[in-house]
Design a protein around this motif. Structure first.
Motif, short mmCIF file in Angstrom:
data_model
loop_
_atom_site.label_atom_id
_atom_site.label_comp_id
_atom_site.label_asym_id
_atom_site.label_seq_id
_atom_site.Cartn_x
_atom_site.Cartn_y
_atom_site.Cartn_z
N LYS A 1 -6.05 25.88 3.55
CA LYS A 1 -5.26 26.79 4.08
C LYS A 1 -6.08 28.08 3.53
O LYS A 1 -6.31 29.33 3.99
N MET A 2 -6.23 27.98 1.88
CA MET A 2 -6.98 29.20 1.20
C MET A 2 -8.20 29.44 1.76
O MET A 2 -8.79 30.61 1.76
N HIS A 3 -8.98 28.44 1.96
CA HIS A 3 -10.51 28.57 2.41
C HIS A 3 -10.25 29.44 3.79
O HIS A 3 -11.18 30.25 4.12
N ARG A 4 -9.56 28.94 4.53
CA ARG A 4 -9.39 29.57 5.88
C ARG A 4 -8.96 31.09 5.92
O ARG A 4 -9.73 31.95 6.41
N PHE A 5 -8.18 31.40 4.66
CA PHE A 5 -7.81 32.74 4.33
C PHE A 5 -9.15 33.72 4.05
O PHE A 5 -9.21 34.69 4.53
N LEU A 6 -9.93 33.03 3.10
CA LEU A 6 -11.15 33.64 2.76
C LEU A 6 -11.97 33.87 3.81
O LEU A 6 -12.45 35.07 4.04
N ASP A 7 -12.24 32.95 4.80
CA ASP A 7 -12.93 33.06 5.81
C ASP A 7 -12.66 34.21 6.77
O ASP A 7 -13.26 35.10 7.34
N GLU A 8 -11.31 34.05 7.22
CA GLU A 8 -10.85 35.01 8.18
C GLU A 8 -10.75 36.43 7.80
O GLU A 8 -10.92 37.56 8.54
N ASN A 9 -10.95 36.79 6.59
CA ASN A 9 -10.93 38.03 5.93
C ASN A 9 -12.08 38.55 5.42
O ASN A 9 -12.57 39.41 4.90
N GLY A 10 -13.18 37.56 5.30
CA GLY A 10 -14.49 37.85 4.84
C GLY A 10 -14.50 37.94 3.62
O GLY A 10 -15.26 38.77 2.95
N PHE A 11 -13.46 37.12 2.69
CA PHE A 11 -13.79 37.43 1.08
C PHE A 11 -14.79 36.42 0.77
O PHE A 11 -14.41 35.24 0.30
N ALA A 12 -16.03 36.69 1.05
CA ALA A 12 -16.92 35.64 0.76
C ALA A 12 -17.44 35.53 -0.73
O ALA A 12 -18.11 34.67 -1.24
N SER A 13 -16.80 36.42 -1.92
CA SER A 13 -17.49 36.16 -3.16
C SER A 13 -16.24 35.46 -4.04
O SER A 13 -16.53 35.30 -5.25
N ILE A 14 -15.38 34.81 -3.22
CA ILE A 14 -14.29 34.21 -3.93
C ILE A 14 -14.28 32.63 -3.57
O ILE A 14 -14.46 32.10 -2.40
N ASP A 15 -13.99 31.69 -4.40
CA ASP A 15 -13.66 30.53 -4.24
C ASP A 15 -12.60 30.05 -5.29
O ASP A 15 -12.12 30.74 -6.20
N PHE A 16 -12.14 28.75 -4.97
CA PHE A 16 -10.99 28.14 -5.94
C PHE A 16 -11.43 26.92 -6.62
O PHE A 16 -11.93 26.06 -6.07
N LEU A 17 -10.98 26.98 -7.86
CA LEU A 17 -10.92 25.69 -9.03
C LEU A 17 -9.64 25.08 -8.58
O LEU A 17 -8.76 25.08 -9.12
N HIS A 18 -9.95 23.88 -7.89
CA HIS A 18 -8.64 23.29 -7.51
C HIS A 18 -9.20 21.61 -7.02
O HIS A 18 -9.83 21.72 -5.77
N ASN A 19 -9.01 20.87 -7.66
CA ASN A 19 -9.32 19.28 -7.58
C ASN A 19 -11.10 19.39 -7.46
O ASN A 19 -11.74 18.43 -6.44
N ASN A 20 -11.90 20.12 -7.83
CA ASN A 20 -13.20 20.24 -8.07
C ASN A 20 -13.90 20.69 -9.27
O ASN A 20 -13.18 21.03 -10.06
N CYS A 21 -15.04 21.09 -9.31
CA CYS A 21 -15.63 21.82 -10.30
C CYS A 21 -16.73 22.77 -9.62
O CYS A 21 -17.20 22.43 -8.49
N PHE A 22 -17.44 23.62 -10.50
CA PHE A 22 -18.48 24.52 -10.19
C PHE A 22 -19.53 24.38 -11.39
O PHE A 22 -19.19 23.89 -12.43
N PHE A 23 -20.60 24.88 -10.74
CA PHE A 23 -21.57 24.90 -12.04
C PHE A 23 -22.31 26.46 -11.96
O PHE A 23 -22.36 26.99 -11.06
N TYR A 24 -22.38 26.58 -13.36
CA TYR A 24 -23.03 27.70 -13.54
C TYR A 24 -24.43 27.29 -14.39
O TYR A 24 -24.39 26.96 -15.41
#
Length: 233
Positions: free
Chosen positions: A92-115
């Motif tokens: 639901k949160m990713h659909r919200f981001l897509d629908e509103n064009g918030f392309a610079s945002i993501d969520f740390l939730h049951n996952n990890c990211f790399f820098y």
């Protein structure tokens, strides 16, 4: 390119929740966030936001705050805080981001990211003021442990140079130690843990600097004057 972090933005673009009633550091805090962010953050930078992002109680109410965050430079990774009542399932949160064009945002939730070769792991954590007299509390706590370990496991699987753990709640406090979380951090070789949540009088009990072989960093907005905190190049 650089990695920064900041917690407890407590934005209220579309809801009546003024923070200046708390006085002092909270007066004009949204303007401070915008000004300091633009002074420091470049488009190629990454900023991990450690919870308590918006006072909106739904994604619709939080939309203005997300629009503000998306308008600021850099890539933003958001984890959940105790006041983020807008938080939904990942889909639901990713659909919200897509629908509103918030392309610079993501969520740390049951996952990890790399820098680069640094793993960015974490979850909300557990409030030190709660106990397990209510069985529901223990259920939520166990779920948070599973989420944290899942995130740490994903990060460790890539054999990173470093794992930085981001939590909203502090697992170590001058009068409290969440053994299960602290031991998980040690198990996965975490040497830096970043957290928020603490404000006002509670700041005096914060653990900062090195303890138990881990560097603890408090980055709640009012503690750092609403300025993104540099972590690494």
């Amino acid at each position: 390119m650089a990695l920064y972090t900041l917690a407890d933005l407590h934005l209220a673009t579309d809801v009546a929740k003024p923070m200046d009633i708390f006085g002092g550091r909270w007066e004009g805090h949204t303007d401070k966030i915008i000004r300091h962010w633009r002074e420091l953050i470049a488009p190629e930078d990454t900023v991990v936001l450690g919870g308590d992002i918006s006072w909106g109680i739904s994604l619709a109410e939080a939309k203005g705050d997300f629009a503000l965050i998306d308008s600021l430079p850099g890539r933003k990774i958001i984890l959940k805080g105790n006041h983020d009542l807008w938080w939904e399932t990942a889909s639901k949160m990713h659909r919200f981001l897509d629908e509103n064009g918030f392309a610079s945002i993501d969520f740390l939730h049951n996952n990890c990211f790399f820098y680069g070769k640094t793993a960015l792991c974490g979850t909300r954590g557990w409030p030190f003021e709660e106990d397990f007299s209510d069985p529901h509390n223990e259920k939520i706590f166990r779920r948070e442990l599973l989420r944290l370990e899942a995130s740490l496991r994903l990060g460790a699987a890539e054999q990173p140079e470093e794992i930085i753990c981001f939590l909203h709640y502090p697992p170590l406090y001058s009068t409290y130690r969440c053994e299960a979380i602290v031991e998980l951090l040690k198990k996965y070789g975490v040497k830096r843990c970043v957290y928020g949540h603490l404000h006002g009088n509670s700041l005096r009990y914060a653990v900062t600097g090195e303890a138990e072989g881990i560097e603890w960093k408090l980055v709640s907005g009012d503690f750092v004057d609403f300025t993104p905190v540099f972590l690494k190049k």
